[in-house]
Design a protein around this motif. Structure first.
Motif, mmCIF file in Angstrom:
data_model
loop_
_atom_site.group_PDB
_atom_site.id
_atom_site.type_symbol
_atom_site.label_atom_id
_atom_site.label_comp_id
_atom_site.label_asym_id
_atom_site.label_seq_id
_atom_site.Cartn_x
_atom_site.Cartn_y
_atom_site.Cartn_z
ATOM 1 N N LEU A 141 23.132 7.573 16.368
ATOM 2 C CA LEU A 141 22.968 6.154 16.004
ATOM 3 C C LEU A 141 22.191 5.404 17.085
ATOM 4 O O LEU A 141 21.317 4.588 16.773
ATOM 5 C CB LEU A 141 24.336 5.507 15.764
ATOM 6 N N ALA A 142 22.486 5.697 18.339
ATOM 7 C CA ALA A 142 21.788 5.010 19.437
ATOM 8 C C ALA A 142 20.300 5.333 19.424
ATOM 9 O O ALA A 142 19.462 4.470 19.704
ATOM 10 C CB ALA A 142 22.404 5.405 20.777
ATOM 11 N N SER A 143 19.961 6.582 19.075
ATOM 12 C CA SER A 143 18.544 6.965 19.076
ATOM 13 C C SER A 143 17.803 6.329 17.906
ATOM 14 O O SER A 143 16.624 6.003 18.016
ATOM 15 C CB SER A 143 18.399 8.488 19.041
ATOM 16 N N GLU A 144 18.489 6.146 16.779
ATOM 17 C CA GLU A 144 17.834 5.574 15.596
ATOM 18 C C GLU A 144 17.832 4.051 15.598
ATOM 19 O O GLU A 144 17.082 3.431 14.849
ATOM 20 C CB GLU A 144 18.541 6.051 14.324
ATOM 21 N N HIS A 170 19.073 12.800 26.865
ATOM 22 C CA HIS A 170 18.179 12.215 25.867
ATOM 23 C C HIS A 170 17.721 10.807 26.263
ATOM 24 O O HIS A 170 17.135 10.098 25.442
ATOM 25 C CB HIS A 170 18.855 12.213 24.496
ATOM 26 N N ALA A 171 18.007 10.436 27.519
ATOM 27 C CA ALA A 171 17.573 9.133 28.056
ATOM 28 C C ALA A 171 17.969 7.974 27.149
ATOM 29 O O ALA A 171 17.183 7.053 26.921
ATOM 30 C CB ALA A 171 16.061 9.147 28.316
ATOM 31 N N LEU A 172 19.186 8.033 26.610
ATOM 32 C CA LEU A 172 19.679 6.948 25.757
ATOM 33 C C LEU A 172 20.501 6.006 26.631
ATOM 34 O O LEU A 172 21.604 6.351 27.066
ATOM 35 C CB LEU A 172 20.527 7.525 24.622
ATOM 36 N N ASP A 173 19.924 4.827 26.909
ATOM 37 C CA ASP A 173 20.615 3.926 27.834
ATOM 38 C C ASP A 173 21.323 2.791 27.091
ATOM 39 O O ASP A 173 21.788 1.838 27.712
ATOM 40 C CB ASP A 173 19.650 3.393 28.906
ATOM 41 N N ASN A 174 21.394 2.888 25.756
ATOM 42 C CA ASN A 174 22.121 1.868 24.981
ATOM 43 C C ASN A 174 23.484 2.389 24.507
ATOM 44 O O ASN A 174 24.002 1.950 23.492
ATOM 45 C CB ASN A 174 21.272 1.391 23.792
ATOM 46 N N VAL A 175 24.038 3.346 25.237
ATOM 47 C CA VAL A 175 25.363 3.880 24.911
ATOM 48 C C VAL A 175 26.291 3.666 26.097
ATOM 49 O O VAL A 175 25.915 3.936 27.246
ATOM 50 C CB VAL A 175 25.305 5.391 24.606
ATOM 51 N N TRP A 176 27.494 3.183 25.813
ATOM 52 C CA TRP A 176 28.503 2.970 26.845
ATOM 53 C C TRP A 176 29.725 3.806 26.507
ATOM 54 O O TRP A 176 30.027 4.012 25.333
ATOM 55 C CB TRP A 176 28.858 1.481 26.926
ATOM 56 N N PHE A 177 30.423 4.257 27.511
ATOM 57 C CA PHE A 177 31.531 5.186 27.290
ATOM 58 C C PHE A 177 32.841 4.580 27.760
ATOM 59 O O PHE A 177 32.902 3.989 28.840
ATOM 60 C CB PHE A 177 31.249 6.494 28.043
ATOM 61 N N ARG A 178 33.876 4.749 26.935
ATOM 62 C CA ARG A 178 35.200 4.249 27.320
ATOM 63 C C ARG A 178 36.237 5.292 26.961
ATOM 64 O O ARG A 178 36.210 5.854 25.861
ATOM 65 C CB ARG A 178 35.526 2.963 26.569
#
Ligand code: GLN
Length: 291
Positions: A141-144, A170-178
């Protein structure tokens, strides 16, 4: 349970006395089938698929052949190919997987397709993926939807570490982890869309004792006597974490659609529907908060 596999050893060193690559593939295929043998050879020889065919008659060094045979025996004893190679493709992404993560399944791509249909291409949506495992759904979802922010949760620190590595790869910087249990990991935040492929198999289901499932994390597969414990917890808490009009999408087993539609309706959701996967099995139920 074995630990994660070693890094691929790099290009093959030719060894005139060694077994030919095609003979090694034939021998391995006879033991575990071609579909499983090919990725194990590619991984253990440190080559790509094109190499395997372009260099079919090349002799393989004895040490490399030994690595292949060791993996073939582990596969023959039941370990999943994805855990032996440490990789699995999902959506457009090549992902690291470990025995701390469920192995992403093609049917879960339906959940991704449906979620994308709920979110405009350039919308700055807030998305959550509960129980992210390897990160498959969250990262797809973050990549799309690069304008969106995705929060990926998991109850296990070790599992989240894999998902973080996949996001970085994948250099996805719009994902945060909890870290945390289902909606509890979301704190007081509200989202435009919450997606999850939670555990949904009934405790003690005989499938859990068969095939690849034996090697996958039990907490990612089984959830209570009817398999619906996690789904009940998510549906009950989700309204407190969705904006008006926000969507909840859940993957589930083929006989659970009616029960989950009822749960969503009881929770006050509207536009509740169940969608089928490519094999025409009920697979994802979705609903949204009233506007
Ligand atoms: N779809 C998986 C299976 O039946 C189960 C995954 C899950 O419980 N989320 O193999």
């Amino acid at each position: 349970m074995s630990s994660s596999p070693p890094d691929p050893p790099g290009p093959v060193t030719p060894d005139p006395s060694g077994i030919r690559a095609d003979a090694l593939l034939r021998e391995s295929s006879a033991r575990i089938g071609r579909e499983d043998a090919e990725p194990l050879l590619i991984h253990a020889l440190g080559v790509d698929r094109a190499w395997l065919f372009a260099h079919a008659t090349d002799p393989v060094a004895a040490a490399a052949a030994a690595r292949v045979r060791a993996l073939v025996e582990r596969r023959a004893a039941g370990e999943p190919v994805a855990y032996l190679t440490g990789r699995r493709g999902f959506w457009t992404l090549d992902l690291e997987v470990t025995p701390d993560t469920l192995i992403p399944r093609p049917e879960t791509e339906l959940l991704v397709e449906l979620a994308l249909a709920c979110i405009g291409r350039d919308a700055p949506a807030r998305i959550a993926d509960l129980g992210t495992g390897s990160g498959a759904i969250a990262l797809a979802l973050a990549s799309e939807r690069p304008a969106s922010v995705v929060v990926a949760t998991d109850v296990s620190e070790d599992t989240l570490a894999v998902a973080v590595r996949n996001a970085q790869a994948h250099a996805l910087d719009n994902v945060w982890f909890r870290r945390g249990d289902w909606c509890q990991a979301l704190g007081h935040d509200r989202f435009d869309l919450i997606a999850s492929n939670p555990p949904y198999i009934a405790d003690g289901d005989p499938h859990l004792a068969r095939g690849d499932l034996r090697h996958e994390p039990g907490r990612a597969l089984a959830s209570g006597s009817d398999g619906l414990d996690a789904i009940r917890a998510i549906v009950q808490a989700a309204p407190g974490h969705l904006v008006p009009g926000g969507w909840l999408l859940l993957e589930h087993g083929l006989e659970q659609g009616a029960a989950i539609r009822a749960l969503m309706q009881q929770a006050g959701m509207v536009e509740v529907a169940t969608e089928r996967d490519l094999e025409q099995r009920d697979r994802v139920t979705l609903g949204r908060m009233p506007p």
